[in-house]
Enzyme design. Structure first.
Site, short mmCIF file in Angstrom:
data_model
loop_
_atom_site.label_atom_id
_atom_site.label_comp_id
_atom_site.label_asym_id
_atom_site.label_seq_id
_atom_site.Cartn_x
_atom_site.Cartn_y
_atom_site.Cartn_z
CG ASP A 183 39.41 57.43 93.61
OD1 ASP A 183 39.26 58.48 94.25
OD2 ASP A 183 39.98 57.38 92.49
CG HIS A 185 36.83 59.86 90.97
ND1 HIS A 185 36.41 60.63 89.91
CD2 HIS A 185 37.78 59.04 90.46
CE1 HIS A 185 37.08 60.29 88.82
NE2 HIS A 185 37.92 59.34 89.13
CD GLU A 209 42.78 57.49 94.62
OE1 GLU A 209 43.22 56.35 94.90
OE2 GLU A 209 42.69 57.91 93.46
CD GLU A 235 43.19 61.08 90.98
OE1 GLU A 235 43.16 60.10 91.74
OE2 GLU A 235 42.50 61.14 89.94
CG HIS A 285 46.66 59.17 89.53
ND1 HIS A 285 46.58 59.86 88.34
CD2 HIS A 285 45.42 58.71 89.77
CE1 HIS A 285 45.32 59.83 87.91
NE2 HIS A 285 44.60 59.14 88.75
MG LIG Z 1 41.66 58.77 92.03
#
Ligand SMILES: [Mg+2]
Length: 382
Positions: A183, A185, A209, A235, A285
């Site tokens: 991720d 992020h 991700e 997400e 998610h």
């Molecule tokens: Mg994430």
């Protein structure tokens, strides 16, 4: 049947639960939450419920349209998360009314269980390798980890080497075919996202991700041209209208709508179906609580393109209270061989322990996102 009232409960570690009541004694539970904005979403739920109290809870599509379209302003994390939790609770009521799990009311199941992944943390490569092995020994077949801490637009390749060392440690500990998701992020800006995606290529990841923030999704095109690793995101996208441009772009492989952020069961079922038409997979998610996970599993059961489910058991956020603490029967999720069984009870298929909810709501929480800064003092993406 009529909706007679509702209650909200701010409960640790960082969740908000909603209970909707009816004149037939059936109650439904939802989880309307944006992490770090529980009070704001709670207020939005109270505003929206004005339109629902006294109405028939079974008219879910109409309620969804009223909540979405009836407020003039629409979309975004707060409003869509409020809709999400209300929608989950209405589906829970509907399932209990018809004495059927929600997936039966959505067309029926096409799977009995779904693969799940677990989170691993750890700062040093050895820690991460050991953590992944622990998850593997606990039955998980896949893990996800954050790639980096804060990363500047142009940053040191030392940080990229640190990431690859950690991934290499997981590969060595857990074997060549263990699933690994990384991720980014949204912490990584386009210049380093390209470099990082390319550096991770040899490790044959399940996906990378949020390689960039969703507002920079046009950059996915360039990143996709630097790697064959599947790209996941979504997400922080909240409706069919948010996802349509992404799906049209062709540069996403897996979408990750959150059942507590992207309009609930009603909207996510539609988003999943849109993705299927683009040959795009779904990995919902869900670093949240048991109601959100139950909602995910009910839709996953009916979605051919749902490939793997996030879940928060033992996640680093769950200090003090964990996923199963609020359930009468924690075995309902049935973790086995890296998969979770689809709950078979009516509605969401879980039974919330209201006594525990009420007790923990006395404690509540004030969870806030950490604020990170770069060495030069500028704020960093978390
Ligand atoms: Mg994430």
């Amino acid at each position: 049947m009529k909706i007679t009232g509702f209650e909200t409960f701010i409960v640790p570690p960082r969740w908000l639960f909603l209970k909707i009541e009816t004149d037939e004694g059936i109650v439904g539970w939802g989880e309307p939450i944006v992490e770090g904005k529980a009070l704001t979403v709670q207020t939005a739920v109270h505003e929206m419920m004005d339109a629902l109290v006294g109405k028939d809870p079974l008219r879910i599509e109409d309620h969804w349209q009223v909540m979405y379209r009836g407020g003039f302003y629409r979309g975004g994390p707060i409003l869509m998360s409020a809709i999400s939790g209300i929608d989950q609770a209405l589906w829970d009521i509907k399932g209990k009314y018809y004495n059927a799990p929600i997936y039966q009311l959505l067309g029926g199941a096409c799977r009995d269980s779904i693969r799940v992944y677990s989170w691993v943390g750890g700062d040093r490569p050895d820690d991460v390798g050991r953590a992944a092995l622990e998850k593997k020994n606990a039955g998980f077949e896949a893990v996800k980890m954050n790639a980096t801490e804060e990363l500047q637009f142009i940053d040191s390749y030392e940080k990229i080497d640190q990431v690859t060392e950690r991934i290499a440690a997981i590969r060595e500990a857990a074997g060549p075919y263990f699933g690994i998701g990384v991720d980014f992020h949204g912490r990584v800006h386009k210049p380093m996202a390209k470099a990082l995606a390319k550096a991770l290529e040899p490790y044959r990841l399940m996906f990378i991700e949020e390689p960039v923030l969703p507002e920079n999704n046009e950059a996915l095109r360039e990143i996709a041209n630097h790697t064959s690793t599947p790209i996941a995101t979504g997400e922080r996208m909240f409706s069919r209208w948010d996802f349509k441009k992404l799906l049209e772009s062709g540069y996403v492989d897996i979408i990750q709508p959150d059942l507590s952020h992207a309009g609930g069961i009603t909207e996510c079922k539609k988003i999943f179906a849109m993705a299927e038409a683009y040959d795009v997979a779904v990995a919902p998610h869900c670093p949240l609580g048991p109601i959100a996970l139950a909602a995910c599993l009910q839709v996953d059961a009916t979605a051919y393109n749902a490939v793997i489910q996030e879940q928060s058991l033992g996640i680093h956020y769950n200090q003090g209270n964990d996923l199963l603490d609020y359930l009468d029967d924690p075995s309902v999720f049935g973790y086995e061989d890296g998969h979770v069984r689809i709950p078979q009870g009516p509605g969401l298929g879980i039974s919330i322990n209201e006594e525990v909810v009420r007790k923990m709501a006395e404690t509540g929480h004030r969870w806030r996102n950490p604020v990170w800064r770069h060495r030069d003092g500028t704020v960093a993406e978390w």
